[in-house]
Structure formats: structure tokens, C-alpha cells
Design an enzyme around this catalytic site. Structure first.
Site, PDB file in Angstrom:
ATOM      1  N   GLU A   1      19.842   3.936  25.407  1.00 55.22           N
ATOM      2  CA  GLU A   1      19.726   4.810  24.224  1.00 55.22           C
ATOM      3  C   GLU A   1      21.050   4.704  23.484  1.00 55.22           C
ATOM      4  OE1 GLU A   1      16.769   5.870  23.863  1.00 55.22           O
ATOM      5  OE2 GLU A   1      16.217   5.363  25.914  1.00 55.22           O
TER       6      GLU A   1
ATOM      7  N   LYS B   1      27.053   9.616  36.137  1.00 56.28           N
ATOM      8  CA  LYS B   1      28.460   9.562  35.723  1.00 56.28           C
ATOM      9  C   LYS B   1      28.585  10.174  34.336  1.00 56.28           C
ATOM     10  CE  LYS B   1      30.974   6.324  33.742  1.00 56.28           C
ATOM     11  NZ  LYS B   1      31.713   7.227  32.834  1.00 56.28           N
TER      12      LYS B   1
ATOM     13  N   CYS C   1      23.652  10.928  17.596  1.00 50.97           N
ATOM     14  CA  CYS C   1      23.070   9.600  17.369  1.00 50.97           C
ATOM     15  C   CYS C   1      22.041   9.612  16.244  1.00 50.97           C
ATOM     16  CB  CYS C   1      22.437   9.076  18.657  1.00 50.97           C
ATOM     17  SG  CYS C   1      21.234  10.215  19.350  1.00 50.97           S
TER      18      CYS C   1
ATOM     19  N   GLU D   1      27.903   2.530  12.414  1.00 43.40           N
ATOM     20  CA  GLU D   1      27.858   3.948  12.772  1.00 43.40           C
ATOM     21  C   GLU D   1      29.247   4.572  12.604  1.00 43.40           C
ATOM     22  OE1 GLU D   1      27.350   4.910  16.976  1.00 43.40           O
ATOM     23  OE2 GLU D   1      25.786   6.335  16.441  1.00 43.40           O
TER      24      GLU D   1
HETATM   25  P1  NAD Z   1      30.380   4.737  25.257  1.00 43.04           P
HETATM   26  O1  NAD Z   1      29.461   3.585  25.247  1.00 43.04           O
HETATM   27  O2  NAD Z   1      31.800   4.515  24.926  1.00 43.04           O
HETATM   28  O3  NAD Z   1      30.388   5.457  26.688  1.00 43.04           O
HETATM   29  C1  NAD Z   1      29.197   5.936  27.272  1.00 43.04           C
HETATM   30  C2  NAD Z   1      29.341   5.931  28.778  1.00 43.04           C
HETATM   31  O4  NAD Z   1      29.424   4.577  29.234  1.00 43.04           O
HETATM   32  C3  NAD Z   1      30.586   6.627  29.287  1.00 43.04           C
HETATM   33  O5  NAD Z   1      30.234   7.344  30.448  1.00 43.04           O
HETATM   34  C4  NAD Z   1      31.527   5.459  29.622  1.00 43.04           C
HETATM   35  O6  NAD Z   1      32.476   5.760  30.601  1.00 43.04           O
HETATM   36  C5  NAD Z   1      30.534   4.427  30.124  1.00 43.04           C
HETATM   37  N1  NAD Z   1      30.973   3.033  30.056  1.00 43.04           N
HETATM   38  C6  NAD Z   1      31.900   2.484  29.236  1.00 43.04           C
HETATM   39  N2  NAD Z   1      31.990   1.152  29.466  1.00 43.04           N
HETATM   40  C7  NAD Z   1      31.085   0.858  30.425  1.00 43.04           C
HETATM   41  C8  NAD Z   1      30.681  -0.342  31.079  1.00 43.04           C
HETATM   42  N3  NAD Z   1      31.218  -1.522  30.769  1.00 43.04           N
HETATM   43  N4  NAD Z   1      29.724  -0.280  32.020  1.00 43.04           N
HETATM   44  C9  NAD Z   1      29.136   0.892  32.329  1.00 43.04           C
HETATM   45  N5  NAD Z   1      29.483   2.067  31.761  1.00 43.04           N
HETATM   46  C10 NAD Z   1      30.440   2.049  30.811  1.00 43.04           C
HETATM   47  O7  NAD Z   1      29.721   5.812  24.283  1.00 43.04           O
HETATM   48  P2  NAD Z   1      30.304   7.226  23.855  1.00 43.04           P
HETATM   49  O8  NAD Z   1      31.427   6.992  22.893  1.00 43.04           O
HETATM   50  O9  NAD Z   1      30.512   8.071  25.050  1.00 43.04           O
HETATM   51  O10 NAD Z   1      29.058   7.851  23.079  1.00 43.04           O
HETATM   52  C11 NAD Z   1      28.862   7.725  21.710  1.00 43.04           C
HETATM   53  C12 NAD Z   1      27.750   6.734  21.439  1.00 43.04           C
HETATM   54  O11 NAD Z   1      26.567   7.160  22.121  1.00 43.04           O
HETATM   55  C13 NAD Z   1      27.367   6.675  19.982  1.00 43.04           C
HETATM   56  O12 NAD Z   1      27.151   5.341  19.611  1.00 43.04           O
HETATM   57  C14 NAD Z   1      26.053   7.450  19.930  1.00 43.04           C
HETATM   58  O13 NAD Z   1      25.211   7.113  18.857  1.00 43.04           O
HETATM   59  C15 NAD Z   1      25.457   7.119  21.251  1.00 43.04           C
HETATM   60  N6  NAD Z   1      24.448   8.113  21.645  1.00 43.04           N
HETATM   61  C16 NAD Z   1      23.138   7.753  21.623  1.00 43.04           C
HETATM   62  C17 NAD Z   1      22.164   8.682  21.952  1.00 43.04           C
HETATM   63  C18 NAD Z   1      20.702   8.313  21.961  1.00 43.04           C
HETATM   64  O14 NAD Z   1      19.909   9.071  22.522  1.00 43.04           O
HETATM   65  N7  NAD Z   1      20.299   7.201  21.363  1.00 43.04           N
HETATM   66  C19 NAD Z   1      22.541   9.978  22.320  1.00 43.04           C
HETATM   67  C20 NAD Z   1      23.893  10.306  22.350  1.00 43.04           C
HETATM   68  C21 NAD Z   1      24.845   9.355  22.006  1.00 43.04           C
END
Ligand code: NAD
Length: 480
Positions: free
Chosen positions: A251, A176, A285, A383
Site C-alpha cells: 500500500e 514493525k 496517502c 507525492e
Molecule cells: P517508508 O517507506 O519510508 O517507511 C515505511 C516502513 O518501511 C517503515 O517502518 C520503515 O522502517 C520500513 N522500511 C524502510 N526501508 C525498508 C526496507 N528496505 N525494507 C523493509 N522495510 C523498510 O514510508 P513512510 O515515510 O513511513 O510513510 C509514508 C509513505 O507511506 C507515503 O508515501 C504514504 O503515501 C504511504 N502510505 C500509504 C498508505 C496506503 O494505504 N496506501 C497509507 C499510509 C501511508
């Protein structure tokens, strides 16, 4: 609406289907115009996708890793051949400048090729048995169905980081993309559908937001959730997965400290930390989110850093090669970054440059540097995920390592020093999974990307990331 017409929004059992959940408008963050409308998958549709992956998994495991590696090589070639188009879609959906989108495609392709190289390297072990004419085999078995839930900041790199090792090791996948940036993923799936002869059900796609993702986590078909995203979403996923004891690999976010020590080479540190903070408009990240500079160098570093931040060319990816920083990916992200700066200023921080959104259309935020910050301010603890660099002066190594480690996060850290003792002390003491010494951000596909503390559970890339998609099966053989 203009821009992109996806082939569909659910790909299940080797075919496109219509999704019947709520519609989602995908915006171009540089212009705020709608570029595509996609439909979310309902929980029932998610269940159908996972069931299809479940049915396909046994045969996929039996096909053998060499055949699976061959598919991955074809996938890497497909990404390579269509890199320009896919990179263009990433720029369109989340605003990344062209050079960065190209870099993401190169990384995505590299991740797939790296996993393919494991086709002849998956190894088990044979141990002597406890009695005569007996031995014990430890075999690497797949987990089953992997639910791959991706964020918006690196749509294709993160997808490939999960998809490639999961498939190579014999799992099937339902992925997804983020609701903010699904277009490049939809296009890659169209290319896979039209060009790769993958058995039906091996790779499936659903679109949607949290409700769709939530259904992927709680389904009994899901053996592992491989999630990249926000810390708080990760916690919700872990709690939801606990009911079935479904495995999770999380992650999550970071709050990387960057330490510029007394003997640092500023010709190296300034541009490296500009890149580590402003790449992808700070939405990485591993971004350097808080900068600690030895007080002897603080004035010179800050002056040079502010000048470099002010010289960054901010604009839409469509403006061409010269653009170095794009918009925030969404209105929500712009609002969040603005609120973080306002809060910091309210707590006494001084804006040295930037400080707010850019006038006009698009979710642009000016490159911002903050002085007069204190370690206890939110901007030093939570963050920010935007182009905001708070700088603070420090005097002793004990003090700065203490500040750096005083964090809920533990993903990455930076250190600039020419002194071997300082470097080794910091590498030993920093409670972070990934430490960059005298260089900017950018992990290697054959290394290991993993967060300590609330930055995650698991880790991706390299041998340890790949084998995380396997479980060990032990078979006792008596042949006497
Ligand atoms: P997010 O958590 O808002 O969304 C990530 C994904 O999770 C999306 O596809 C979203 O639709 C889905 N999602 C949302 N609620 C959910 C639930 N309850 N159950 C299952 N899926 C759900 O994150 P974002 O805003 O898309 O991404 C930014 C964040 O990601 C930042 O905190 C960043 O640091 C982190 N990030 C981490 C890494 C890493 O490798 N550690 C890499 C990239 C981004």
C-alpha cells in the site's frame, strides 16, 4: 529525555526482550525534544521473532476462527478502554492534533471489530467432482507468518488494518512500526501483553528502521509481507521478496487529483478539499495533492480556498482542542516539503499563501497554496506529503481526465460535480482505486482501499482485504 518509557522494544514468544541493534531517538515533532529512546532489532533478533511466529502458527490456525474472533473482540475492547492514552502517544510521536488522533483510534478499533465479525463468515466451496461419488472442497487456508511493516502517518490504524485480518484468518504476525512513531504501538503491545491471553508467538513486535524491515522481508519464515509506506521502499521490498517468491501486499503513496467541475457546489468543495489536503498536515496517502478547477470557477474557488487555508489553526496537539493542523512528523519530512515548494517556485509557481516553515521550534510548515502551476511540474507529479495545494485551471473534461491520469500513482481521486453524466464519465475513466465524489477523504472499513499503478499491489479492508490473507486449498474427495 522526557515523556514515555516503553516496556521494551522486542516482544517475542509472549515476552519482552532487549534488542541489541542501534538506538533510535523518538522526537516530539512539535518541540524537537527526545521523548524516548528505543533499540532496533538486529537481523538475528528479527529471525527469532519470525521463528516464534512460525512455531505458533499451526496451533493458532487449529484454534478456529470463532476463538480467534473472540480474541479480536477483546483487543477492540482494550483499544476502546485505552483510546485516550494511545491517542495521546500518537500526538506525541507524530504531531497529530487531538481530534485526529481520537479519530485514528476509532478507526483502528473499527478495523479490529470488523475483522472479528468474519469469525463465522469465512467460507469455502464444495463442487461436484468429475466422476461419480467424488466432490471437491475449496478451503480458505492461512498463509503462515505475516510480516507487517508500518509507516509513521497512521501508526495504529495501519497496524490494526494488517494485524486484525491476518490473525482472524489464522496467520501469526511479526509487526514493525516506523522508527519515527513506534511509541503508540509499543504501548498497545504492553496492553496486549498484560490483558489479553493470546498464545505466545501469535503476535510479535520488533522495532527499527530499514535494516530491521529488510530482514523481515528476506527471512524464509515470512509467508507474506504486508507493507504500507513509500513507493520506492515498496519496490525494494518487492525485489527482495522475489528471491523466495514471498507474497507482497504493498500500500504505497498517491498523488490524488481533485477535480472541481463547472457545476460544483463550492460550499461543499472548498471545505472538503481543505480537509482532504490539510488533515494530518497533508501526510495522508489519499490527500488531495493537486487541484484542477474549471476555469469559470477558478478565481472564486482559489480565493475561498486560500482564505480557508489561512484560517487553519496550526499548533502543537498539546495546545488543545482548537488546533487543526500539527507539525510535519520529522525534520526530514519538513525539509522534503520545503524543497518541493522551492522547486515549484523555481519553475514559475506563485505562492498564494504560506510557502515555508513556521518560525520557532517544531517541524511546522505553514498551510500553502500555489498558483501558476503547470501539469508537468514536480509538485504536480511527485507525492508532496505535506500541506501544499497546487491549483490549476482547466477547460474540458477530456483535458482534466487526461491530466489526472497522467501519473505514476493511482490511489485516490476526488470529483465535485452535480451532473450525473460528468460524475459517471469520471468514475469510469479515472485510473484510481478509490474515488470520492462530492465528499472529502476517509475510507470505509468495510469497503476496499487499494492503489492502481505504482500506488500498490493488493488492497486492504473489507472482504477482499481480509481474504488476501488466505490461500485456497483444494481437496478432492472420493467416497465411493
Ligand atoms: P517508508 O517507506 O519510508 O517507511 C515505511 C516502513 O518501511 C517503515 O517502518 C520503515 O522502517 C520500513 N522500511 C524502510 N526501508 C525498508 C526496507 N528496505 N525494507 C523493509 N522495510 C523498510 O514510508 P513512510 O515515510 O513511513 O510513510 C509514508 C509513505 O507511506 C507515503 O508515501 C504514504 O503515501 C504511504 N502510505 C500509504 C498508505 C496506503 O494505504 N496506501 C497509507 C499510509 C501511508
Amino acid at each position: 529525555m522526557s515523556g514515555f518509557s516503553p516496556a521494551g522494544s522486542i516482544y517475542v514468544d509472549g515476552a519482552w526482550r532487549d534488542a541489541s541493534g542501534p538506538a533510535i531517538d523518538v522526537l516530539d515533532p512539535a518541540t524537537e525534544s527526545v521523548t524516548a529512546r528505543i533499540a532496533s532489532a538486529t537481523p538475528d533478533e528479527v529471525e527469532a521473532a519470525l521463528a516464534s511466529a512460525r512455531r505458533a502458527q499451526g496451533d493458532w490456525a487449529r484454534v478456529g476462527s470463532v476463538a480467534r474472533g473472540a480474541y479480536l473482540r477483546e483487543l477492540a475492547d482494550l483499544i476502546h478502554a485505552n483510546a485516550d492514552r494511545l491517542a495521546g502517544l500518537i500526538s506525541l510521536e507524530m504531531g497529530k492534533p487531538a481530534a485526529e488522533a481520537d479519530g485514528e483510534l476509532e478507526f483502528a478499533e473499527g478495523l479490529v471489530r470488523y475483522s472479528a465479525e468474519w469469525d463465522r463468515r469465512l467460507e469455502g466451496e464444495i463442487l461436484p467432482g468429475e466422476t461419480a461419488r467424488e466432490n471437491v472442497h475449496l478451503l480458505r487456508a492461512p498463509l503462515g507468518v505475516v510480516a507487517a511493516i508500518c509507516p509513521w502517518n497512521f501508526p495504529l490504524a495501519v497496524l490494526c488494518r494488517k494485524l486484525a485480518p491476518a490473525l482472524l484468518t489464522g496467520n501469526t504476525v511479526v509487526a514493525k512500526p516506523s522508527e519515527v512513531s513506534p511509541l503508540s504501538t509499543l504501548e498497545l503491545v504492553r496492553l496486549i501483553d498484560e490483558n489479553l491471553d493470546l498464545p505466545a508467538g501469535v503476535f510479535n513486535l520488533v522495532c527499527g528502521a530499514g535494516e530491521t524491515g529488510g530482514a523481515m522481508v528476506t527471512s524464509p519464515h515470512t509467508a507474506m509481507v504486508s507493507f504500507t509506506g513509500h513507493r520506492d521502499t515498496g519496490k525494494r521490498i518487492m525485489a527482495a521478496a522475489a528471491d523466495d517468491l514471498t507474497r507482497v501486499a504493498l500500500e504505497l503513496g498517491g498523488k490524488a487529483p481533485a477535480i472541481v467541475w463547472r457545476d460544483a457546489d463550492l460550499d461543499l468543495a472548498v471545505p472538503a478539499l481543505i480537509e482532504a489536503r490539510f488533515t494530518n498536515a497533508g501526510q495522508v496517502c489519499t490527500s488531495a495533492e493537486r487541484v484542477f478547477v474549471h476555469s469559470e470557477l477558478a478565481d472564486e474557488f482559489t480565493e475561498r480556498y486560500v482564505a480557508a487555508a489561512e484560517s487553519l489553526v496550526v499548533g502543537a496537539a498539546s495546545a488543545g482542542e482548537g488546533v487543526q493542523m500539527g507539525p510535519m512528523a520529522s525534520a526530514a519530512q519538513l525539509q522534503k516539503v520545503g524543497a518541493a515548494v522551492e522547486r515549484a517556485v523555481g519553475e514559475g509557481a506563485k505562492v498564494l499563501t504560506g510557502g515555508g516553515p513556521r518560525e520557532g521550534d517544531g517541524y511546522f510548515f505553514t498551510p500553502t497554496v500555489l498558483g501558476d502551476v503547470k501539469p508537468e511540474m514536480d509538485v504536480m507529479r511527485e507525492e508532496t506529503f505535506g500541506p501544499v495545494a497546487p491549483i490549476i485551471g482547466v477547460d474540458s473534461l477530456d483535458q482534466v481526465l487526461g491530466y489526472a491520469n497522467d501519473s505514476r500513482y493511482g490511489l485516490s481521486a476526488y470529483l465535485f460535480s452535480r451532473d450525473y453524466g460528468t460524475v459517471m464519465r469520471a468514475v469510469e475513466d479515472l485510473e484510481f482505486g478509490e474515488i470520492y465524489v462530492n465528499r472529502t477523504l476517509g475510507e470505509s472499513i468495510h469497503a476496499h482501499h487499494s492503489g492502481y499503478k505504482e500506488s500498490g499491489i493488493g488492497g486492504e479492508d473489507g472482504k477482499w482485504g481480509l481474504t488476501r490473507y488466505t490461500q485456497i486449498k483444494t481437496a478432492y474427495h472420493r467416497y465411493g
